[in-house]
Structures are given as structure tokens and as C-alpha cells.
Design a protein around this motif. Sequence first.
Motif, PDB file in Angstrom:
ATOM      1  N   ALA A 151       0.841  -1.215   0.000  1.00 29.47           N
ATOM      2  CA  ALA A 151       0.000   0.000   0.000  1.00 29.47           C
ATOM      3  C   ALA A 151       0.872   1.261   0.000  1.00 29.47           C
ATOM      4  O   ALA A 151       0.586   2.247  -0.699  1.00 29.47           O
ATOM      5  N   LEU A 152       1.972   1.233   0.798  1.00 30.99           N
ATOM      6  CA  LEU A 152       2.861   2.399   0.860  1.00 30.99           C
ATOM      7  C   LEU A 152       3.530   2.643  -0.485  1.00 30.99           C
ATOM      8  O   LEU A 152       3.707   3.783  -0.918  1.00 30.99           O
ATOM      9  N   ALA A 153       3.936   1.553  -1.127  1.00 35.12           N
ATOM     10  CA  ALA A 153       4.570   1.721  -2.430  1.00 35.12           C
ATOM     11  C   ALA A 153       3.596   2.363  -3.429  1.00 35.12           C
ATOM     12  O   ALA A 153       3.969   3.243  -4.211  1.00 35.12           O
ATOM     13  N   GLU A 154       2.321   1.914  -3.336  1.00 35.32           N
ATOM     14  CA  GLU A 154       1.310   2.502  -4.229  1.00 35.32           C
ATOM     15  C   GLU A 154       1.111   3.989  -3.914  1.00 35.32           C
ATOM     16  O   GLU A 154       1.035   4.842  -4.811  1.00 35.32           O
ATOM     17  N   GLN A 155       1.038   4.308  -2.593  1.00 33.78           N
ATOM     18  CA  GLN A 155       0.871   5.719  -2.194  1.00 33.78           C
ATOM     19  C   GLN A 155       2.064   6.564  -2.614  1.00 33.78           C
ATOM     20  O   GLN A 155       1.924   7.708  -3.076  1.00 33.78           O
ATOM     21  N   LYS A 156       3.282   6.034  -2.440  1.00 38.38           N
ATOM     22  CA  LYS A 156       4.481   6.780  -2.846  1.00 38.38           C
ATOM     23  C   LYS A 156       4.459   7.066  -4.333  1.00 38.38           C
ATOM     24  O   LYS A 156       4.818   8.149  -4.793  1.00 38.38           O
ATOM     25  N   ARG A 157       4.042   6.062  -5.076  1.00 38.13           N
ATOM     26  CA  ARG A 157       3.986   6.247  -6.520  1.00 38.13           C
ATOM     27  C   ARG A 157       3.004   7.361  -6.888  1.00 38.13           C
ATOM     28  O   ARG A 157       3.293   8.243  -7.703  1.00 38.13           O
ATOM     29  N   ASN A 162       2.005  13.145  -8.213  1.00 39.67           N
ATOM     30  CA  ASN A 162       1.406  14.452  -7.871  1.00 39.67           C
ATOM     31  C   ASN A 162       2.482  15.528  -7.741  1.00 39.67           C
ATOM     32  O   ASN A 162       2.294  16.676  -8.160  1.00 39.67           O
ATOM     33  N   LYS A 163       3.619  15.160  -7.116  1.00 41.45           N
ATOM     34  CA  LYS A 163       4.710  16.127  -6.954  1.00 41.45           C
ATOM     35  C   LYS A 163       5.246  16.571  -8.301  1.00 41.45           C
ATOM     36  O   LYS A 163       5.527  17.754  -8.524  1.00 41.45           O
ATOM     37  N   GLU A 164       5.436  15.605  -9.164  1.00 40.95           N
ATOM     38  CA  GLU A 164       5.935  15.956 -10.487  1.00 40.95           C
ATOM     39  C   GLU A 164       4.987  16.902 -11.205  1.00 40.95           C
ATOM     40  O   GLU A 164       5.401  17.894 -11.821  1.00 40.95           O
ATOM     41  N   GLU A 165       3.667  16.627 -11.079  1.00 38.67           N
ATOM     42  CA  GLU A 165       2.677  17.486 -11.719  1.00 38.67           C
ATOM     43  C   GLU A 165       2.690  18.890 -11.102  1.00 38.67           C
ATOM     44  O   GLU A 165       2.657  19.909 -11.820  1.00 38.67           O
ATOM     45  N   LYS A 167       5.173  20.321  -9.473  1.00 38.37           N
ATOM     46  CA  LYS A 167       6.438  20.978  -9.805  1.00 38.37           C
ATOM     47  C   LYS A 167       6.376  21.565 -11.219  1.00 38.37           C
ATOM     48  O   LYS A 167       6.807  22.694 -11.464  1.00 38.37           O
ATOM     49  N   ARG A 168       5.807  20.773 -12.132  1.00 41.88           N
ATOM     50  CA  ARG A 168       5.699  21.249 -13.508  1.00 41.88           C
ATOM     51  C   ARG A 168       4.815  22.496 -13.582  1.00 41.88           C
ATOM     52  O   ARG A 168       5.166  23.502 -14.210  1.00 41.88           O
ATOM     53  N   ARG A 169       3.667  22.460 -12.843  1.00 42.00           N
ATOM     54  CA  ARG A 169       2.782  23.628 -12.847  1.00 42.00           C
ATOM     55  C   ARG A 169       3.452  24.851 -12.206  1.00 42.00           C
ATOM     56  O   ARG A 169       3.323  25.976 -12.688  1.00 42.00           O
ATOM     57  N   ARG A 170       4.161  24.621 -11.077  1.00 42.21           N
ATOM     58  CA  ARG A 170       4.828  25.729 -10.389  1.00 42.21           C
ATOM     59  C   ARG A 170       5.887  26.366 -11.273  1.00 42.21           C
ATOM     60  O   ARG A 170       6.035  27.593 -11.319  1.00 42.21           O
ATOM     61  N   GLU A 171       6.661  25.522 -11.987  1.00 48.17           N
ATOM     62  CA  GLU A 171       7.678  26.067 -12.879  1.00 48.17           C
ATOM     63  C   GLU A 171       7.039  26.896 -13.986  1.00 48.17           C
ATOM     64  O   GLU A 171       7.539  27.974 -14.348  1.00 48.17           O
ATOM     65  N   GLU A 172       5.896  26.406 -14.503  1.00 49.41           N
ATOM     66  CA  GLU A 172       5.216  27.176 -15.539  1.00 49.41           C
ATOM     67  C   GLU A 172       4.730  28.525 -14.998  1.00 49.41           C
ATOM     68  O   GLU A 172       4.882  29.566 -15.647  1.00 49.41           O
TER      69      GLU A 172
END
Length: 834
Positions: A151-157, A162-165, A167-172
Motif C-alpha cells: 500500500a505504501l509503495a502505491e501511495q508513494k507512486r 502528484n509532486k511531479e505534476e 512541480k511542472r505547474r509551479r515552474e510554468e
Amino acid sequence: LSQHLRRLLYSFFHCCTMSTKEEKMQAEAEAKQKMKAAIAKRKEEARLKKEEKEREIAKQKELERIAAEEKEKTASEKIRRHKEEIQRQKREEEEKLLKQKQQEEEERASAEKSMKDKIKERKQLVAEQEEQKRLEREEKKRKEDEERQQALAEQKRIIEANKEEAKRRREEQEQEAKSKELAEQEARKQELAERKKKRKEELQKQKEEKERLEKEKREKEAAENAKREAERKQQQEKRRQELLKQKQEEEEAERKLREEAEEKQRKMEEEQKEAMRKHQEEIKKQKEAEKDLASEELQKLEEERAAEFEREQQRRKVEMERIIAAEEERRKKAEEKIKALGHKAPVNRCGLFTVFGEEPGLEIWVLGDHQISKIAKKKHGLRGLIGESHGSFHVERAYIILHTSFSGGFYHYRLHSWVGPECSEEMKKQAEERLKELETGLIMDDLETITHEYKDEESDEFRAYFDRPIEYVESVTLKATTGPNYLDKSMYRIKGRNLVRCKRVDPRPENLNSGDVFILEDSFGIYQFNGRKSNKMERGKALDFGVQLRIERNARVRVHIIDEGNPQCEHENNKFWAALRLDRNADGEFILPDGHEKSGAVGATPTGLELPITPPEKAGDDIEWEQQYVSSWKMYQVHPKSIPEDKMPSEDMEVELVDVEVPSKGPTVDQLNEWNVVILDCDTEIFVWYGNYSTEKARRMGRNKAKELSEEAHRDPCTVVTKVRQQTETYMFKEKFVGSWGEYADFDFTEEHIRGNIANLVQEDVNIDCMYYPEKYANASEDRALPPPNKDSTIESSLEIYLVSEHDKIELPKSEHGVFYSGNCYLMMYELKM
């Protein structure tokens, strides 16, 4: 012995019978010898009997001693045998107990062995069961951990995605904001460049315009020189016409006043008619309501009411005539004054006499070097120290005082001047000129009196203007000093429980203890040392004392608080010990003792100076110390033998020095009188208090007594003599007295006054940090002093900002308000029209 006596008697009788004298004498001598021999024999027999008796007594004692020794021997033998028998019995009992204990231990050991065997078997069974359960739990836990890890591995994924998304929005967003900001900065730079260019062009145009105006001015001056003579004649004609016009205006003003008086009289007559009509209506109503009353009583009542109404009408008429007569008399006086002055109209040289006497009260102006300024009714600051508050006058200055009152429908004025004895002749002339100027300004009003007042010679009318005795501020002569002007170190001990007291002590480490609080003061700071066993009353008193000392020093130093044994106060503790043990040089740096290493940092505080402190047990009981300290005080009073009837102090008054009893809780404020000089001896502190009305003779006597007390042999080296004036008392002097000094308003704490108001009381927050570090809150205080923004649409306000450039100012447009550059200078004018 009886036989011998018989012989003697026989011989004596025989001698008596002898006929001759010789025989009789011989017989007497023989009788005497025989008597002596018998007495000696009797003494010898008595001695022998005594010796025999003593030998018998000694023999008896020896026998008794021998018997006692034998008896003691037998008793000791019996005791020894008895002890041996007791020891033998104890040994037998101990042997029996030992055998019994061994038997019980053997039985207990066998029982314990059997019990241990049973416990061992049970433990083995329990261990087997526990091992089986443990294995089951581990298996279950292992399965749960595997599920949780999945379950933790699924949550981390999911989180990583979400972080990548994000980060991408913040950079934009950051990239968009940066591009917008760069565009705005570029536009702003262009706009500023255009503004600067426009400003330079405007400045160039203004410069050219100024040169053109100067040229035209020079040309006009040449033409004006020719016209000056003609203009002078025109001005004379104009002045004559102005005087005529002024006279016509005065006549017009008098006519208006007469018309106003006639209008008031007409209105008063109309009011009287209206009152008469109302009165008649009331009488008619009363007649209708009182038809049943007797005719005689009704007629009598009507006559009384008519008479009362007639008296009221007569009183109003007399009052109106008096007012008209007073106005006419005042107008005539004003006309006479105007005729006496000729064509001179009221002038105003200082610019502050334009508004005065508009409301009842007192107005005071103080004269300076060709200047005059008005004193506010509530002058902020220390009252009486600068001579610029109502009731305080400086001996080197001159004052103009105007008192305004309103009665009978008119304003009445009283004008006074007060000139100090040390005032210069030039300032005295200025006072006369200003007094005449204000008198001229009041020529059309009711000016009742004009008086000149001087120090200690003021009239009762002048003194009645003030709600307290008049204060005289003496001039101060400053003395030149060499070297650093540092204060001497002083230390105070704060001790007590019911009435906490402050006592001055010698600033030495030996005087410190852990049971009290100490205040150390020097030119660079105030230090509060809290002993670890000091009570909260002492710490609160010391906190108040430190704040008051800082206020008396005009908040130029900080208050450092040190708690004994607190590691958080280490830096403050080092400062305290350095200030207590070390001296300073001309630069304010500590002079280190020999062998002490100096820090490389500039202004660093030396360390390692702390010494052991006296334990709290040796400090003594707080309550006993209070009583002993107050009981050691002495109080003296220098007072006049009689007070003059005019209440004016004089050097001719006779004064005397008397002892005053000090109450058990300390002297009270009521014991201070404005006519007296009080000397309070508090062991290491001697105070000389001067009343406002005390004479120089009384003060001199008080100073001599204080000097005499300070030179006594038993005095501590740190003893000081402090001079105190009435209404400028220091905190150390006030602390010695019981009672109110008038600093706080009295409040009625009865149930009727408090009921219903307790729930409405709000406890305001007190910023203690602001009391000790006001420099941190200085900007906030300045912001509060700025004018509030105008939110009322009925009040007009305006703000103008000017740029100062090349000895000229340029008004900025409203779009540039709030934009300031560090290299420029600006002027701001805020106008509020009420």
C-alpha cells in the motif's frame, strides 16, 4: 575529787580559825596550790578518757570497715555466680534455637526444591505455548507488513506523480510571473526615463523663464525709480482714505451694535407679550377649573399672580437697561481710547496675538530673544523643570498673562505681565511693548485691570488663577569638567515582605547575598540581581525601582535582569560582575586586573570575575529587617515659629530645628509642609527636602544639619546627602514615605459604585519588552503620531508632494505619490480643513 574538795574545805575553815595573819596567808597559798594541782589532775584524767574513747571509736570503725568489705565480697561473688548462671541459660537457649532453625531450614529447603521443580515444569509448558503463539504472531505480522509495504509503495507512486505534476505547474507559473515582471520592469524603466526627460525639459523651461523674468525685473526697477516719488504721494492719499474708511467702518460697527441692542430689546418685548398672553390663557384655564372656589380667594390669587408678573417684568426691564448702559459706557471708553491713540489702529508684531480671549480661561505667552510663544494649558513633560507650564515661571524670562471671563452677556479681560528678577533689560522692554500691543488689541473690549507682577510679590488675584502654589525655576550654572563624566557606582539592597524597602549599600561583592535583590547603577546601565531565595515582593519592587531609575535617566540606559544560577543569564551575569568589580577608562572600556587575558573583540565583556555569594541564611529575617531598618531612621524639621497673615515668605521669619518622631511603618506624606525644611536620616542616605515656601535661612539650617549628620564617625563610606525640592521628588525619596503623592486618582470601591461595572472592566495588555527596549518600538510610535487618513466625506483634505531640485521645488502629480528615490529630497504638505 570529792575527797579532795572536802580536804580543801576543811583546810579553808581551818585557816579561818587561825588567829594570826601569817598562818591565814600560808593556809590560803597552800589551798591555792592544792586547787591548781586538783584542776591539773582533773584535766589529765579528762584527756586520758578522751583518748580512750577515740581509740574505741577508731577500733569500732575498723571493725565496721572489715565487716563491709567482707559483705561486699560475698555480694560480688553472688552477683558473679548469678551472671554465670544467666549466661549458661542463654547459651542453652541459643543452642536450642539454632537446632530448631536448622531443622526449619532443612524443611524449607526440601519444600522449595519441590516447588522449584513444579515451577520449572510449568515454565517449560508456558514457554512452549508462548513460542507457538509468537510464531503465529510473527507470521501474521509478516503478512500485514507485506500488505502495508504494497500500500505504501502505491501511495508513494501516487505522491511522486502528484509532486511531479505540481512541480511542472509551479515552474510554468514562475516562468509566466518572471516574464510578466520583466515586462513590467522594462515598461517602468521606460516610463521613468520619459519622466526624467520631461522633468529636465520643464526645469530648462523654468530656468529660461526665470532668466527672462529677472531681465524684465531689472527693466521694471529702472522705470520704478522714476515713479517712486509719485507713488509716495499716492500712498499718502491712500492712507488718508483708509483712515476715513476705517472711521466709517467703526461708525458702521457702532450702528450695527445699536441695531442689535434694539433688536434684542424688541425680541425681549415680544417675549414679554407672549409670556403675558400665555399667562392670561393659564389664568383663564385656572378660572374655568376653579369655578367652585370662593370669589375672594380667587381674586386674591389673581392679584398675587399679577403682582408677581409685574415684578418679573420690572426686573427684566432693569436688567435690559443695565446691559444697554454698560454697552454704551464701554463704547464711550473705546471711543476715548481711539481718540487718544489718534489714527493708530491695533497692530500685531508677533503674529500670535491674532487669536486670543475667545473663550473663558487663562492664556500665557513667554518671551524669548525677539520671539514670543504661547504655553499650552496642559504642558507635557516634567512639570516645573523648564518654566513653561501653567504655574511655573523662570527667573530669567518674562511672561504675558491674559485672563478671560464671561458674565452679563460680555467678555471681561484682565491683563498681567510677570518679569523675572534675572531678566535682561532688553527683555523687560519687550514685555512692556507686548503688553501695550495686547492692550491695544483689546481696546474695543472690556479690559478691567492691567498689573505688573514680580517674584514673591504677586497679588492675590494673580495667585488665584492657579490651582497650586507658584513655582520659580532658578537658573542653572554648568561647571566644566575634565575627563569622562561618569556617574559613581551605586548599589541598593531591596529587602522585606510586607513593606519592602530599598537601602543604599557599598557596591562590593561582600554585600551580596542569595536571599535578597540588588540594584547596581552606573553610567552605562542598570543591573537587577535576583537572589535565588528572594521573594516575589522584592523582585516586583526592584523591577519598579529599575524602571523609575531609567525614567529619571531619560531612558538613556538599559535595565539588565540577572537571575542567580540561571544559565540563560550568563551574558548579563558577566556584565553585572564586570560593572561591580572593574573600573572604566576614558573610552568606556573596562580596566582589566593583572593576569586577566583581554579579548580581541572591541567592547567585549570580561569573564571569570564571579565570586561566591553569601548564603540566604545569613541575610536575616525579612520582617525583622524591615522593623530594624525603619526604627533606625531619624527625622528633623526646620519650620517657622509663625506664618505671616499675607502668606508671603520672608527672610525675617524666625525658624527653629526640632526632632520629629518617625512612625513604626515610616514617615507619612502628611508630615511634609510647604513652609518647612525636612531632614530624613536613613543611615546611608540623608535627604534634605525643601518646601516651596521655605526661606533661605531655613534651607541653610537644614543643609548644615545634614552635613553634621554625614560627618559622624559611624557613617558608612557610601553615605550620600540628597537635596529634594517639593513637587520634583525622586523615587528613592518617595519610597521612604507612606501615603499617596497625588500621582493616582482615588477610586470609590464601595459596593454601590462597583455594582454592575465589574463585567465591563477590560485588562489591557502591558508590553514589558517595550518598557526596557523602547528603541525597538520607536517606529511604531512615530507611525501613531502621523495624521489619520481622512474617511469622513464632509471633511476636506489634500496632500501635496514636491521634489527639491537646484534651489527650487517641483510639484509631483498624484500618480507618482508614494514613489521616492534615495538620491532625491522631497517636501510633503498635508492639509486638513475642519
